[in-house]
Design an enzyme around this catalytic site. Structure first.
Site, PDB file in Angstrom:
ATOM      1  N   ASP A  59      -1.886   7.068   5.901  1.00 43.23           N
ATOM      2  CA  ASP A  59      -2.906   6.105   5.497  1.00 43.23           C
ATOM      3  C   ASP A  59      -3.121   5.201   6.713  1.00 43.23           C
ATOM      4  O   ASP A  59      -2.265   4.398   7.042  1.00 43.23           O
ATOM      5  CB  ASP A  59      -2.402   5.302   4.288  1.00 43.23           C
ATOM      6  CG  ASP A  59      -3.314   4.123   3.936  1.00 43.23           C
ATOM      7  OD1 ASP A  59      -4.393   3.975   4.546  1.00 43.23           O
ATOM      8  OD2 ASP A  59      -2.931   3.336   3.039  1.00 43.23           O
ATOM      9  N   TRP A  85       0.835  -1.213   0.000  1.00 35.51           N
ATOM     10  CA  TRP A  85       0.000   0.000   0.000  1.00 35.51           C
ATOM     11  C   TRP A  85       0.855   1.241   0.000  1.00 35.51           C
ATOM     12  O   TRP A  85       0.554   2.230  -0.678  1.00 35.51           O
ATOM     13  CB  TRP A  85      -0.977  -0.018   1.172  1.00 35.51           C
ATOM     14  CG  TRP A  85      -1.912  -1.178   1.119  1.00 35.51           C
ATOM     15  CD1 TRP A  85      -2.021  -2.186   2.030  1.00 35.51           C
ATOM     16  CD2 TRP A  85      -2.868  -1.485   0.077  1.00 35.51           C
ATOM     17  NE1 TRP A  85      -2.980  -3.082   1.620  1.00 35.51           N
ATOM     18  CE2 TRP A  85      -3.499  -2.682   0.437  1.00 35.51           C
ATOM     19  CE3 TRP A  85      -3.229  -0.860  -1.111  1.00 35.51           C
ATOM     20  CZ2 TRP A  85      -4.490  -3.277  -0.350  1.00 35.51           C
ATOM     21  CZ3 TRP A  85      -4.206  -1.446  -1.906  1.00 35.51           C
ATOM     22  CH2 TRP A  85      -4.822  -2.640  -1.514  1.00 35.51           C
ATOM     23  N   LYS A 133     -11.925  -1.901   7.043  1.00 31.73           N
ATOM     24  CA  LYS A 133     -11.210  -2.659   8.062  1.00 31.73           C
ATOM     25  C   LYS A 133     -11.794  -2.401   9.457  1.00 31.73           C
ATOM     26  O   LYS A 133     -12.377  -3.291  10.022  1.00 31.73           O
ATOM     27  CB  LYS A 133      -9.709  -2.411   7.994  1.00 31.73           C
ATOM     28  CG  LYS A 133      -9.028  -3.266   6.919  1.00 31.73           C
ATOM     29  CD  LYS A 133      -8.703  -2.499   5.690  1.00 31.73           C
ATOM     30  CE  LYS A 133      -8.126  -3.348   4.557  1.00 31.73           C
ATOM     31  NZ  LYS A 133      -7.581  -2.492   3.494  1.00 31.73           N
TER      32      LYS A 133
HETATM   33  C1  LIG Z   1      -6.952  -2.117   2.362  1.00 31.25           C
HETATM   34  C2  LIG Z   1      -5.945  -1.033   2.340  1.00 31.25           C
HETATM   35  C3  LIG Z   1      -5.868  -0.091   1.297  1.00 31.25           C
HETATM   36  C4  LIG Z   1      -6.741  -0.164   0.064  1.00 31.25           C
HETATM   37  O1  LIG Z   1      -7.974   0.305   0.283  1.00 31.25           O
HETATM   38  P1  LIG Z   1      -9.070   0.391  -0.900  1.00 31.25           P
HETATM   39  O2  LIG Z   1     -10.223   0.945  -0.162  1.00 31.25           O
HETATM   40  O3  LIG Z   1      -9.265  -0.996  -1.426  1.00 31.25           O
HETATM   41  O4  LIG Z   1      -8.534   1.304  -1.935  1.00 31.25           O
HETATM   42  C5  LIG Z   1      -4.943   0.921   1.406  1.00 31.25           C
HETATM   43  N1  LIG Z   1      -4.114   1.005   2.467  1.00 31.25           N
HETATM   44  C6  LIG Z   1      -4.138   0.116   3.466  1.00 31.25           C
HETATM   45  C7  LIG Z   1      -3.211   0.256   4.610  1.00 31.25           C
HETATM   46  C8  LIG Z   1      -5.048  -0.933   3.427  1.00 31.25           C
HETATM   47  O5  LIG Z   1      -5.086  -1.834   4.424  1.00 31.25           O
END
Ligand SMILES: *Cc1c(COP(=O)(O)O)cnc(C)c1O
Length: 355
Positions: free
Chosen positions: A168, A101, A192
């Protein structure tokens, strides 16, 4: 049989939330209408949006200068949105490369300017949070991925930085307390710790936007969304509603502090077993371990069939590791009960007894 949901995302949500959300799909607030068939501009849905935005502020203890939005495009569009709104035209920002990511965030930042990578753990297949070089002068911000969902590593604390932080926090938002003071932007996909896939939360310093000197396409412009109270276009009403319910649930459980204690107990339980049980080894180095996603493998692949049979037989779901790491990944988001982790530990001990 009770199912123990260790899925990495989309993932487990509290059963009370599922119950209330399914009721709202049939009849929302006694209106005789479904939540998903009323106008997003109705007073009933505007109240949902406003409660969701304000719950983020209270749960995270955000300073007054922060605005909160619920948009679409997932964290994957967040990578670009972050750079478009905070990386000045012709400028640069610092990034930390801690896995899949983080790499995607770096790739998108390059659409807006220069991304200086000041630390990477790629050489050891992202088994740790790397040590960081100083942020190069002229960097607008330092971007990092607080929890690395795939590799099972997590920053123990925010990186020290001479410039504002952008994070993020998709896979550990609301899982532990932190000081929001140093941040310009925090973003997190819902699926999540917050709700169903389909919305991404942005919390940002409203005084820090509008300063890049760039023309930003409307949907990517946080100022446009803020001026419309997160209703620039039709918002994803169901994911936002369920996220709001999940945040209410967290608050009723004692807020982020209570989540943190619960998550520490769960993480200790699984890591103690990984370290104690001679058949298993962890992927992440001890000081970089994630409380949300524990990555581990069998020392001897010959036990895989037996172990897979045991955990599946115990009602465990979603334990298979991501293909880039292999082995197993136990995702223990806020809604996962401690008893589910105990079932996994019991199964690991059962394998040890029989092999
Ligand atoms: C799941 C995840 C993403 C991707 O998220 P999307 O909503 O599928 O774009 C980005 N960063 C982290 C840390 C993630 O766990």
């Amino acid at each position: 049989m009770e199912i123990h949901n260790f899925s990495a995302g989309p993932c487990i949500l509290p059963p009370e939330v599922m119950q209330e959300a399914s009721q709202a799909v049939l009849d929302f607030n006694g209106m005789g209408l479904s939540l998903i068939e009323i106008s997003h501009r109705s007073k009933e849905f505007v109240a949902v949006m406003e409660e969701a935005r304000s719950l983020v502020k209270s749960l995270l203890g955000l300073p007054e200068r922060f605005d909160v939005l619920f948009l679409q495009g997932g964290a994957s569009l967040g990578f670009l949105t972050a750079a478009y709104n905070f990386l000045p035209e012709g400028g640069a920002a610092a990034y930390v490369d801690t896995g899949t990511w983080a790499n995607k965030a770096i790739k998108e930042a390059k659409h807006a300017g220069t991304a200086h990578v000041i630390g990477s753990s790629k050489a050891t297949n992202y088994d740790r949070i790397p040590s960081l070089d100083a942020v190069p002068s002229g960097s607008a911000y330092l971007h990092y991925t607080s929890n690395n969902t795939i590799f099972g590593t997590q920053f123990a604390a925010a990186p020290a930085s001479s410039v504002p932080l952008i994070a993020d926090m998709s896979s550990d938002i609301f899982s532990r307390t932190f000081d929001p003071e140093a941040y310009q932007l925090i973003y997190a996909g819902a699926q999540k710790n917050m709700g169903p896939a389909g919305t991404v939360m942005y919390a940002f310093d409203r005084d820090a936007i509008g300063k890049t000197g760039r023309t930003i396409p409307s949907y990517l412009d946080l100022a446009v969304h803020a001026s419309k109270d997160s209703m620039f276009n039709t918002p994803p009403v169901f994911p936002i509603y369920v996220s709001m319910l999940t945040m209410r649930w967290m608050q009723s459980m004692g807020g982020v502090q209570a989540m943190e204690l619960r998550n520490e107990r769960k993480a200790n339980l699984i890591y103690q077993e990984i370290d104690r049980n001679g058949l298993f080894e962890g992927h992440a180095t001890v000081d970089s371990r994630s409380t949300m996603n524990a990555t581990f493998r069998l020392k001897d692949e010959a036990h895989a069939a037996a172990f897979d049979g045991l955990w599946k037989g115990a009602g465990i779901n979603g334990l298979k590791g991501h293909r880039s790491v292999g082995g197993y990944r136990a995702s223990m988001y806020n809604a996962l009960p401690e008893t589910s982790v105990q079932v996994l530990v019991d199964v690991m001990q059962e394998l040890e007894r029989t092999h």
